[in-house]
Scaffold this motif. Structure first.
Motif, PDB file in Angstrom:
ATOM      1  N   THR A   5      -1.455  -1.230  -4.316  1.00  0.00           N
ATOM      2  CA  THR A   5      -2.611  -0.423  -3.915  1.00  0.00           C
ATOM      3  C   THR A   5      -2.156   1.015  -3.688  1.00  0.00           C
ATOM      4  OG1 THR A   5      -3.691  -2.298  -2.855  1.00  0.00           O
ATOM      5  CG2 THR A   5      -4.430  -0.107  -2.202  1.00  0.00           C
ATOM      6  N   ARG A  12       0.863  -1.195   0.000  1.00  0.00           N
ATOM      7  CA  ARG A  12       0.000   0.000   0.000  1.00  0.00           C
ATOM      8  C   ARG A  12       0.895   1.239   0.000  1.00  0.00           C
ATOM      9  NH1 ARG A  12      -5.242  -0.375   1.668  1.00  0.00           N
ATOM     10  NH2 ARG A  12      -5.102   1.515   2.921  1.00  0.00           N
ATOM     11  N   ALA A  34       1.144   5.398  -0.537  1.00  0.00           N
ATOM     12  CA  ALA A  34       0.389   6.654  -0.527  1.00  0.00           C
ATOM     13  C   ALA A  34       0.928   7.630  -1.564  1.00  0.00           C
ATOM     14  CB  ALA A  34       0.459   7.295   0.857  1.00  0.00           C
ATOM     15  N   VAL A  92      -2.933   4.589  -2.264  1.00  0.00           N
ATOM     16  CA  VAL A  92      -3.779   5.243  -1.260  1.00  0.00           C
ATOM     17  C   VAL A  92      -3.604   6.751  -1.406  1.00  0.00           C
ATOM     18  CG1 VAL A  92      -4.282   5.496   1.192  1.00  0.00           C
ATOM     19  CG2 VAL A  92      -3.491   3.289   0.297  1.00  0.00           C
ATOM     20  N   VAL A 121      -0.151   2.381   5.692  1.00  0.00           N
ATOM     21  CA  VAL A 121       0.497   2.375   4.381  1.00  0.00           C
ATOM     22  C   VAL A 121       1.920   1.868   4.566  1.00  0.00           C
ATOM     23  CG1 VAL A 121      -0.923   4.219   3.395  1.00  0.00           C
ATOM     24  CG2 VAL A 121       1.225   4.804   4.539  1.00  0.00           C
ATOM     25  N   SER A 149      -3.706  10.201  -0.153  1.00  0.00           N
ATOM     26  CA  SER A 149      -3.682  10.703   1.222  1.00  0.00           C
ATOM     27  C   SER A 149      -3.085  12.095   1.264  1.00  0.00           C
ATOM     28  CB  SER A 149      -2.850   9.745   2.082  1.00  0.00           C
ATOM     29  OG  SER A 149      -2.505  10.319   3.315  1.00  0.00           O
TER      30      SER A 149
END
Length: 368
Positions: free
Chosen positions: A191, A156, A158, A193, A209, A195
């Motif tokens: 993924t 994950r 960001a 994210v 994350v 943010s």
């Protein structure tokens, strides 16, 4: 009161962070904060008869030209008795909205918002009139979870905002690794994210994350939280240069108030020269302005490495903006745009010529 067990504490922190991430996706922190600049010198005259020129910038070190120019009074000096009035933004789209609404006249913004603003107005509202900064973007990861570039797969990561400059850069880099990511949802082999930069350090500390592709000073904040720089985006570009911040203007303002625009460009060039000649003083001035705008200065452990990774330049590095737009097209975030006319570097080259400095190039994307 009895101590809270570690697991519930972490769960509470994670819940709080996820709530902030959700708010960030809905525009959290995107409003502009107005702030004042330097005092107007006695006996100064108005520029183009204007009471004020409204200038936008972000509270990022990559907007160091604006921060230092504001703090040291370079912008106010060139504008004379015309007040330099500032609006501090947290996101490119909100700055573009302000330009479109006529609530700011000029703004320092990133390349992706500039391209998006150009496309949405069909070339009718803004022009890029100068450069500001290159570099200052890094992929920072949790070294316990990500030990190599290959390890980014399945993690994950960001980015500051859907479709922003760093979001586009990360999606392009991921595609070059052979990974598939749906740009709209951020789901795939990695993924993504989206943010807000203000939230990302907390998300990283809470473990929600695994890393982030972010500008300074957020990147160095993550390093201070125990993160490791896995990749400096500059290493992906020829000569390690790519545009991270431009100076843009409303076309109507450029047409009606060319002297005011020239004054801001004079200040921008003077500021960049002073930054490069006085790096330590400039770094301190930028940090003082960040503290004035946000109420909190950066600690030396964050400020020093962050400032070191940014190069301040009058050159808008137009060829790299063309490439960044191509990255957005490849990611499916943008239909192939016609960028012809997005630059008007005539006023900047006039300022540079007066200082015996070489002209800058628009990569064939200029007016006329």
């Amino acid at each position: 009161m009895p101590a809270t067990p570690a697991a519930p504490r972490r769960a509470f922190a994670l819940t709080a962070v996820l709530l902030l991430l959700a708010l960030a996706g809905c525009g959290y922190g995107s409003r502009a904060k107005e702030s004042a600049g330097a005092d107007i010198a006695a006996g100064a005259r108005k520029t183009d008869g204007l009471d004020a020129v409204r200038i936008g910038h972000f509270g990022n070190l990559t907007h160091g030209t604006a921060l230092v120019g504001k703090r040291k009074g370079f912008l106010q000096k060139e504008l004379g008795a015309t007040e330099a009035r500032y609006a501090v933004f947290n996101a490119g789209p909100s700055a573009i909205e302000a330009l479109n609404a006529g609530s700011v006249d000029l703004a320092w913004i990133g390349p992706s918002p500039a391209v998006n603003g150009w496309v949405k107005s069909r070339g009718g509202n803004l022009r890029i009139i100068g450069g500001s900064a290159s570099g200052g973007v890094k992929l920072v990861v949790d070294p316990d979870r990500v030990k190599s570039l290959e390890d980014v797969e399945g993690k994950r990561i960001a980015t500051p905002q859907f479709g922003n400059t760093q979001d586009v850069a990360f999606l392009d880099w991921a595609a070059r690794q052979g990974w598939t990511v749906d740009a709209q949802s951020g789901r795939g082999d990695v993924t993504v994210v989206r943010s807000d930069n203000k939230v990302t350090p907390d998300a990283f500390a809470a473990g929600s994350v695994d890393g982030a592709w972010v500008p300074e000073p957020t990147a160095s904040k993550l390093v201070a939280e125990g993160g490791k720089v896995l990749l400096d985006e500059a290493s992906l570009w020829p000569d390690q240069q790519f545009v991270i911040t431009n100076l843009v203007v409303r076309q109507e303002f450029l047409e009606k108030h060319p002297k005011a625009v020239e004054a801001v460009l004079e200040a921008s060039v003077s500021t960049n020269r002073w930054i490069n000649e006085h790096p330590d003083e400039a770094k301190a001035a930028a940090n003082e302005q960040l503290a004035a705008d946000s109420g909190k200065a950066l600690p030396a452990g964050v400020l020093d490495p962050a400032w070191k990774s940014i190069r301040f330049t009058d050159d808008p590095l137009a060829a790299t903006l063309r490439t960044q737009a191509e990255h957005a097209v490849n990611a499916g975030l943008l239909e192939r745009p016609d960028l012809n006319g997005i630059y008007d570097l005539g006023p900047l080259n006039k300022v540079l010529a007066a200082q015996d400095a070489p002209p800058v190039d628009d990569a064939g994307l200029g007016v006329g």
